[in-house]
Design an enzyme around this catalytic site. Structure first.
Site, PDB file in Angstrom:
ATOM      1  N   GLU A 257      -6.582  16.536 -11.332  1.00 22.04           N
ATOM      2  CA  GLU A 257      -7.082  16.910 -12.663  1.00 22.04           C
ATOM      3  C   GLU A 257      -8.611  17.023 -12.720  1.00 22.04           C
ATOM      4  OE1 GLU A 257      -4.643  15.381 -15.930  1.00 22.04           O
ATOM      5  OE2 GLU A 257      -6.459  15.219 -17.131  1.00 22.04           O
TER       6      GLU A 257
ATOM      7  N   HIS B 132       6.945  10.952 -28.015  1.00 29.06           N
ATOM      8  CA  HIS B 132       5.786  11.650 -27.447  1.00 29.06           C
ATOM      9  C   HIS B 132       5.825  13.154 -27.729  1.00 29.06           C
ATOM     10  CE1 HIS B 132       2.593  12.653 -24.647  1.00 29.06           C
ATOM     11  NE2 HIS B 132       3.411  13.514 -24.044  1.00 29.06           N
TER      12      HIS B 132
ATOM     13  N   LYS C  89       4.385  23.845 -14.114  1.00 28.66           N
ATOM     14  CA  LYS C  89       3.643  22.612 -13.827  1.00 28.66           C
ATOM     15  C   LYS C  89       3.361  22.464 -12.334  1.00 28.66           C
ATOM     16  CE  LYS C  89       3.180  17.740 -14.396  1.00 28.66           C
ATOM     17  NZ  LYS C  89       3.384  16.543 -15.172  1.00 28.66           N
TER      18      LYS C  89
ATOM     19  N   HIS D 105      -2.006  12.836 -28.804  1.00 28.88           N
ATOM     20  CA  HIS D 105      -2.109  11.403 -28.485  1.00 28.88           C
ATOM     21  C   HIS D 105      -2.621  10.616 -29.684  1.00 28.88           C
ATOM     22  CE1 HIS D 105      -2.183  12.006 -23.846  1.00 28.88           C
ATOM     23  NE2 HIS D 105      -0.986  11.676 -24.277  1.00 28.88           N
TER      24      HIS D 105
ATOM     25  N   ASN E 232      -3.000  19.531 -20.710  1.00 28.65           N
ATOM     26  CA  ASN E 232      -3.379  18.688 -21.846  1.00 28.65           C
ATOM     27  C   ASN E 232      -3.341  19.439 -23.172  1.00 28.65           C
ATOM     28  OD1 ASN E 232      -3.825  16.586 -20.104  1.00 28.65           O
ATOM     29  ND2 ASN E 232      -5.992  17.061 -19.827  1.00 28.65           N
TER      30      ASN E 232
ATOM     31  N   ARG F 261       0.822  -1.238   0.000  1.00 32.46           N
ATOM     32  CA  ARG F 261       0.000   0.000   0.000  1.00 32.46           C
ATOM     33  C   ARG F 261       0.843   1.270   0.000  1.00 32.46           C
ATOM     34  NH1 ARG F 261      -3.603  -2.779   3.707  1.00 32.46           N
ATOM     35  NH2 ARG F 261      -5.173  -3.790   2.400  1.00 32.46           N
TER      36      ARG F 261
ATOM     37  N   HIS G 118      -2.431  17.783 -26.482  1.00 32.55           N
ATOM     38  CA  HIS G 118      -2.386  16.340 -26.257  1.00 32.55           C
ATOM     39  C   HIS G 118      -3.591  15.585 -26.827  1.00 32.55           C
ATOM     40  CE1 HIS G 118       0.985  17.356 -23.744  1.00 32.55           C
ATOM     41  NE2 HIS G 118       1.200  16.092 -23.456  1.00 32.55           N
TER      42      HIS G 118
ATOM     43  N   GLU H 224       7.166  19.860 -24.558  1.00 32.21           N
ATOM     44  CA  GLU H 224       6.385  20.072 -23.331  1.00 32.21           C
ATOM     45  C   GLU H 224       6.743  21.423 -22.707  1.00 32.21           C
ATOM     46  OE1 GLU H 224       3.880  18.341 -22.393  1.00 32.21           O
ATOM     47  OE2 GLU H 224       4.151  16.263 -23.048  1.00 32.21           O
TER      48      GLU H 224
ATOM     49  N   ARG I  70      -5.747  21.451 -13.948  1.00 32.68           N
ATOM     50  CA  ARG I  70      -4.651  20.604 -14.456  1.00 32.68           C
ATOM     51  C   ARG I  70      -4.854  20.225 -15.920  1.00 32.68           C
ATOM     52  NH1 ARG I  70      -1.198  15.948 -11.256  1.00 32.68           N
ATOM     53  NH2 ARG I  70       0.130  15.395 -13.018  1.00 32.68           N
TER      54      ARG I  70
ATOM     55  N   LYS J 292       1.640  11.644 -11.360  1.00 34.89           N
ATOM     56  CA  LYS J 292       0.941  10.654 -12.198  1.00 34.89           C
ATOM     57  C   LYS J 292       1.855   9.443 -12.341  1.00 34.89           C
ATOM     58  CE  LYS J 292      -2.229  13.400 -15.007  1.00 34.89           C
ATOM     59  NZ  LYS J 292      -2.576  13.891 -16.366  1.00 34.89           N
TER      60      LYS J 292
END
Ligand code: GLY
Length: 351
Positions: free
Chosen positions: A223, A253, A213, A238, A231, A107, A234, A171, A227, A129
Site C-alpha cells: 500500500e 463494515h 483486488k 470507517h 480505500n 517467525r 473507507h 466491497e 493499493r 493484510k
C-alpha cells in the site's frame, strides 16, 4: 499473483491445496460459529482425520491480543513448527487473526484461508493484510503476509443472513467502481440477495471482483500507492463504523462502506468531475438495499474527528481516494471541512 482457488467442490480443492503445501503438522482455526456450521463440511476429509480445530470466540470484540495469545498457546501445545500449516476457516476476523498468528509464530508458518463470509471472500482473506485490534483501534497491530492459498466456495454463503450478504456486496460495488463500467454495470443489474439462489451468478461476479483486488495487490502489496484505490469509501466509512459503535448501535463494515461510498462519490463529483448520472445510480442502489444511517449535523464534529484518526492519513490531512470516472483513480486527495460537511449532508438529505 496470490493463489486464489475458486471451488465448486471444497473437499477436493482443499485436499489438493493441502497436498501442495508441504507441512509436518496441520492446524485448523475456527470460531464458535464456523466450527458448528462450516467445519462439518470438511472434517471427514481423510487428510483432516485426527485434526481438532482451535476454536476462538466469533466477532470483532474477540479480535484481541488475548485471543491471539490463545492461538499461539494452542500452536505451542500442538508442537507447531515453521513447517506446519494452519487453515483459517471463517470470516474476516478469523482470517485476519489467524493469518497474524501464523505469520508470527516461530517467525511464520504456512497458512491457507477458507473465507466463509462474502466480505471475507471478496476482500479480507485476499491480499495479505493480517492483524488484530489494539488500544481501541481496529487492525492496529498486524503484518502484510499473504496466505499460501485462498479457497473460495459459495457453498459457505448459504447460511449467511441478508445483512452479511449486503455487507460483502458493498466491497464488490467498490471493486466495480475502481475497475470498469462493464463490471459495475453487472453488479448494479444484479440483486445480491437473489444471487444466493443462483450461486453460479454470484460465483462469476466474485471471480471478477476478487481479480480486481488481486491485480491491485500484485502491483502494490504494501500500500505505497495503487493499493490505496481499495480505500475508496473507507475514509468516511470507517468514521461511520466507529461512530455507530460509539453510539452503541454497531453496523456491519460493508454498510459503513456503502454509506462512505455515497459521501466519497459526492466528493468525487465535486472535486474530480465524476459523472453525476453514475453517482445517482450507485446512490439509489445503496439507498434501496442498505437504507440510511441515522445521524444529525450535531454529529459532524465527531465524524470529522474520527476521519482525522484514520490510519491512512499522513500528518494532519485527511486522505481520500476519489474517482474522476469509473476506473479513473485520484489517489491522495484532500477535502476541506466544508466539503466534508456537504458530503455528510448529501448522504443525510438524499439526492
Ligand atoms: N481491504 C483493503 C485492502 O486489503 O487493502
Amino acid at each position: 499473483m496470490q493463489n486464489v482457488i475458486f471451488s465448486e467442490d471444497i473437499q477436493t480443492k482443499l485436499s489438493e491445496a493441502l497436498a501442495s503445501v508441504k507441512h509436518d503438522r496441520l492446524f485448523v482455526l475456527c470460531d464458535d460459529v464456523t466450527v458448528r456450521l462450516c467445519w462439518p463440511l470438511l472434517r471427514d476429509l481423510p487428510c483432516l482425520q485426527g485434526t481438532e480445530p482451535i476454536v476462538i470466540r466469533h466477532g470483532d470484540t474477540a479480535k484481541t491480543l488475548q485471543t491471539l495469545a490463545d492461538v499461539w498457546t494452542a500452536l505451542q501445545a500442538g508442537k507447531a513448527t515453521r513447517h506446519s500449516l494452519m487453515v483459517n476457516l471463517g470470516g474476516g476476523m478469523v482470517t485476519d487473526l489467524g493469518g497474524f498468528a501464523a505469520s508470527t509464530f516461530k517467525r511464520g508458518l504456512h497458512y491457507i484461508n477458507i473465507p466463509t463470509t462474502l466480505l471475507a471472500q471478496v476482500d479480507a482473506s485476499v491480499g495479505g493484510k493480517t492483524g488484530i485490534n489494539f488500544g481501541g483501534l481496529k487492525n492496529e497491530i498486524g503484518v502484510f503476509n499473504e496466505a499460501d492459498a485462498v479457497l473460495i466456495d459459495t457453498l459457505f454463503l448459504r447460511t449467511l443472513d441478508r445483512e452479511n450478504l449486503l455487507s460483502g456486496y458493498a466491497e464488490m460495488l467498490k471493486h466495480g467502481l475502481i475497475s470498469s463500467r462493464e463490471h459495475l454495470g453487472e453488479l448494479l443489474a444484479t440483486d445480491c440477495l437473489d444471487t444466493v439462489a443462483a450461486e453460479g451468478t454470484l460465483a462469476a461476479l466474485l471471480a471478477t471482483s476478487v481479480g480486481v483486488k488481486q491485480r491491485i495487490v500484485e502491483q502494490d502489496p504494501h500500500e505505497q500507492g495503487l493499493r490505496k484505490a481499495l480505500n475508496l469509501g473507507h475514509t468516511v466509512g470507517h468514521a461511520f463504523e466507529s461512530f455507530a459503535m460509539e453510539q452503541g448501535r454497531p453496523i456491519l463494515h460493508g454498510y459503513a462502506v456503502a454509506f462512505g461510498l455515497v459521501c466519497e462519490l459526492y466528493l468525487s463529483c465535486v472535486k474530480c468531475g465524476f459523472p453525476t448520472d453514475v453517482m445517482r445510480q450507485i446512490v439509489s442502489y445503496i439507498r434501496e438495499h442498505y437504507g440510511t444511517l441515522d445521524y444529525s449535523c450535531d454529529d459532524y464534529p465527531t465524524l470529522f474527528r474520527l476521519m482525522q484518526h484514520d490510519k491512512k492519513n499522513e500528518g494532519d490531512t485527511i486522505n481520500f481516494t476519489l474517482l474522476a470516472d469509473v476506473g479513473q483513480l485520484r489517489l491522495n486527495q484532500t477535502a476541506s471541512r466544508q466539503e466534508i460537511d456537504e458530503a455528510l449532508d448529501f448522504l443525510r438529505d438524499g439526492l
